[in-house]
Write a protein that holds these residues in place. Structure first.
Motif, mmCIF file in Angstrom:
data_model
loop_
_atom_site.group_PDB
_atom_site.id
_atom_site.type_symbol
_atom_site.label_atom_id
_atom_site.label_comp_id
_atom_site.label_asym_id
_atom_site.label_seq_id
_atom_site.Cartn_x
_atom_site.Cartn_y
_atom_site.Cartn_z
ATOM 1 N N ASN A 1 10.142 23.156 13.301
ATOM 2 C CA ASN A 1 9.198 24.157 12.803
ATOM 3 C C ASN A 1 8.139 24.480 13.858
ATOM 4 O O ASN A 1 6.990 24.756 13.529
ATOM 5 C CB ASN A 1 8.529 23.669 11.513
ATOM 6 N N GLU A 2 8.576 24.477 15.104
ATOM 7 C CA GLU A 2 7.649 24.656 16.223
ATOM 8 C C GLU A 2 6.947 26.009 16.184
ATOM 9 O O GLU A 2 5.721 26.078 16.343
ATOM 10 C CB GLU A 2 8.416 24.477 17.540
ATOM 11 N N GLU A 3 7.678 27.069 15.964
ATOM 12 C CA GLU A 3 7.072 28.410 15.957
ATOM 13 C C GLU A 3 6.079 28.575 14.805
ATOM 14 O O GLU A 3 5.004 29.152 14.966
ATOM 15 C CB GLU A 3 8.170 29.490 15.882
ATOM 16 N N GLU A 4 6.456 28.079 13.636
ATOM 17 C CA GLU A 4 5.566 28.156 12.473
ATOM 18 C C GLU A 4 4.259 27.404 12.731
ATOM 19 O O GLU A 4 3.165 27.894 12.425
ATOM 20 C CB GLU A 4 6.284 27.563 11.253
ATOM 21 N N LEU A 5 4.382 26.215 13.305
ATOM 22 C CA LEU A 5 3.187 25.420 13.620
ATOM 23 C C LEU A 5 2.321 26.095 14.673
ATOM 24 O O LEU A 5 1.088 26.112 14.547
ATOM 25 C CB LEU A 5 3.592 24.019 14.098
ATOM 26 N N MET A 6 2.942 26.628 15.706
ATOM 27 C CA MET A 6 2.188 27.318 16.767
ATOM 28 C C MET A 6 1.386 28.479 16.186
ATOM 29 O O MET A 6 0.222 28.668 16.506
ATOM 30 C CB MET A 6 3.133 27.815 17.863
ATOM 31 N N THR A 7 2.011 29.266 15.330
ATOM 32 C CA THR A 7 1.329 30.407 14.706
ATOM 33 C C THR A 7 0.170 29.928 13.838
ATOM 34 O O THR A 7 -0.939 30.476 13.917
ATOM 35 C CB THR A 7 2.322 31.214 13.843
ATOM 36 N N LEU A 8 0.404 28.912 13.036
ATOM 37 C CA LEU A 8 -0.646 28.375 12.165
ATOM 38 C C LEU A 8 -1.817 27.831 12.974
ATOM 39 O O LEU A 8 -2.985 28.093 12.663
ATOM 40 C CB LEU A 8 -0.070 27.283 11.262
ATOM 41 N N LEU A 9 -1.518 27.099 14.038
ATOM 42 C CA LEU A 9 -2.573 26.497 14.849
ATOM 43 C C LEU A 9 -3.386 27.551 15.600
ATOM 44 O O LEU A 9 -4.596 27.396 15.774
ATOM 45 C CB LEU A 9 -1.981 25.463 15.807
ATOM 46 N N ASN B 1 -12.626 22.896 20.342
ATOM 47 C CA ASN B 1 -13.865 22.548 21.045
ATOM 48 C C ASN B 1 -15.080 22.504 20.130
ATOM 49 O O ASN B 1 -16.200 22.497 20.606
ATOM 50 C CB ASN B 1 -14.102 23.490 22.234
ATOM 51 N N ASP B 2 -14.861 22.450 18.800
ATOM 52 C CA ASP B 2 -15.971 22.373 17.860
ATOM 53 C C ASP B 2 -15.557 21.513 16.670
ATOM 54 O O ASP B 2 -14.435 21.647 16.176
ATOM 55 C CB ASP B 2 -16.382 23.774 17.396
ATOM 56 N N ASP B 3 -16.442 20.656 16.198
ATOM 57 C CA ASP B 3 -16.097 19.750 15.110
ATOM 58 C C ASP B 3 -15.874 20.469 13.780
ATOM 59 O O ASP B 3 -15.001 20.086 13.006
ATOM 60 C CB ASP B 3 -17.142 18.644 14.958
ATOM 61 N N GLU B 4 -16.643 21.506 13.503
ATOM 62 C CA GLU B 4 -16.448 22.260 12.257
ATOM 63 C C GLU B 4 -15.111 23.006 12.267
ATOM 64 O O GLU B 4 -14.439 23.095 11.240
ATOM 65 C CB GLU B 4 -17.597 23.250 12.037
ATOM 66 N N VAL B 5 -14.732 23.520 13.428
ATOM 67 C CA VAL B 5 -13.456 24.243 13.553
ATOM 68 C C VAL B 5 -12.297 23.289 13.336
ATOM 69 O O VAL B 5 -11.338 23.618 12.627
ATOM 70 C CB VAL B 5 -13.359 24.948 14.926
ATOM 71 N N VAL B 6 -12.356 22.095 13.922
ATOM 72 C CA VAL B 6 -11.254 21.146 13.755
ATOM 73 C C VAL B 6 -11.187 20.663 12.307
ATOM 74 O O VAL B 6 -10.100 20.447 11.762
ATOM 75 C CB VAL B 6 -11.339 19.966 14.755
ATOM 76 N N LEU B 7 -12.334 20.503 11.650
ATOM 77 C CA LEU B 7 -12.338 20.091 10.252
ATOM 78 C C LEU B 7 -11.676 21.152 9.367
ATOM 79 O O LEU B 7 -10.830 20.839 8.519
ATOM 80 C CB LEU B 7 -13.769 19.815 9.782
ATOM 81 N N ASP B 8 -12.020 22.418 9.604
ATOM 82 C CA ASP B 8 -11.373 23.511 8.858
ATOM 83 C C ASP B 8 -9.881 23.605 9.186
ATOM 84 O O ASP B 8 -9.062 23.875 8.305
ATOM 85 C CB ASP B 8 -12.062 24.845 9.166
ATOM 86 N N ALA B 9 -9.531 23.370 10.447
ATOM 87 C CA ALA B 9 -8.127 23.426 10.862
ATOM 88 C C ALA B 9 -7.316 22.331 10.175
ATOM 89 O O ALA B 9 -6.182 22.581 9.736
ATOM 90 C CB ALA B 9 -8.021 23.295 12.379
ATOM 91 N N VAL B 10 -7.873 21.140 10.072
ATOM 92 C CA VAL B 10 -7.174 20.048 9.395
ATOM 93 C C VAL B 10 -6.918 20.417 7.938
ATOM 94 O O VAL B 10 -5.824 20.205 7.407
ATOM 95 C CB VAL B 10 -7.982 18.730 9.510
ATOM 96 N N LYS B 11 -7.918 20.995 7.294
ATOM 97 C CA LYS B 11 -7.754 21.413 5.893
ATOM 98 C C LYS B 11 -6.650 22.464 5.753
ATOM 99 O O LYS B 11 -5.831 22.405 4.828
ATOM 100 C CB LYS B 11 -9.079 21.948 5.341
ATOM 101 N N LYS B 12 -6.595 23.420 6.687
ATOM 102 C CA LYS B 12 -5.576 24.481 6.618
ATOM 103 C C LYS B 12 -4.171 23.926 6.893
ATOM 104 O O LYS B 12 -3.209 24.313 6.239
ATOM 105 C CB LYS B 12 -5.907 25.593 7.598
#
Length: 177
Positions: A153-161, A12-23
């Protein structure tokens, strides 16, 4: 026939999604698409997208418009129907060129603008009456959606997200949207 699954992570925030994409990219996962309600500066670089060549196309369309304007003013005012307007000689395009500058400018802008719109729609595959490809209507209002394919890799992705600040995570069938 097995269908592939994708994860839809909502932010729900553009800065958060930008950081999430980088991670997510740093963890070597492929991001299929990010749906945003408005452009996010730097998102294209964070996703690793190639730079656009649309500026080169715009320049070429402008040059085409300038060439058409030069041809048009020469044909209309010098060759087809030469007139003596205000004492200006009508024997040479170069002698009359200062009077044609507004026409050349406007035709350059006209060609660049109109052909760019057509090019953008063709490049984006946006046709009249095309059905929207947006997987969730909230991405046109106030949410950002990151779509990631699942490859065992569903569990790994869920944890990362969850660590990246996703407010909602859904696993959906990629054929259903």
């Amino acid at each position: 026939m097995s269908s592939s699954k994708v994860i839809h992570a909502f932010y729900n925030d553009d800065e958060v999604v930008l950081d999430a994409v980088k991670k997510v990219k740093a963890a070597h996962h492929h991001i299929e698409e990010v749906f945003c309600p408005f452009p996010v500066h730097g998102l294209d670089k964070a996703m690793g997208l190639a730079p656009t060549r649309i500026a080169i196309a715009s320049f070429m369309f402008g040059v085409t418009g300038l060439a058409v304007a030069i041809w048009m003013t020469n044909y209309m005012m010098i060759q087809d129907w030469p007139q003596d307007i205000g004492g200006k000689p009508s024997f040479s395009w170069f002698k009359n060129m200062p009077a044609f500058v507004p026409i050349m400018f406007e035709m350059t802008v006209f060609f660049a603008a109109h052909l760019m719109v057509i090019t953008f729609y063709m490049r984006s595959r946006i046709w009249p009456f095309k059905k929207a490809e947006n997987p969730d209507p909230r991405t046109t209002d106030d949410h950002f959606l990151m779509e990631i394919p699942v490859h065992n890799n569903e569990e790994e992705l869920m944890t990362l997200l969850k660590e990246t600040g996703a407010v909602e995570i859904n696993v959906v069938d990629s054929d259903s949207h």
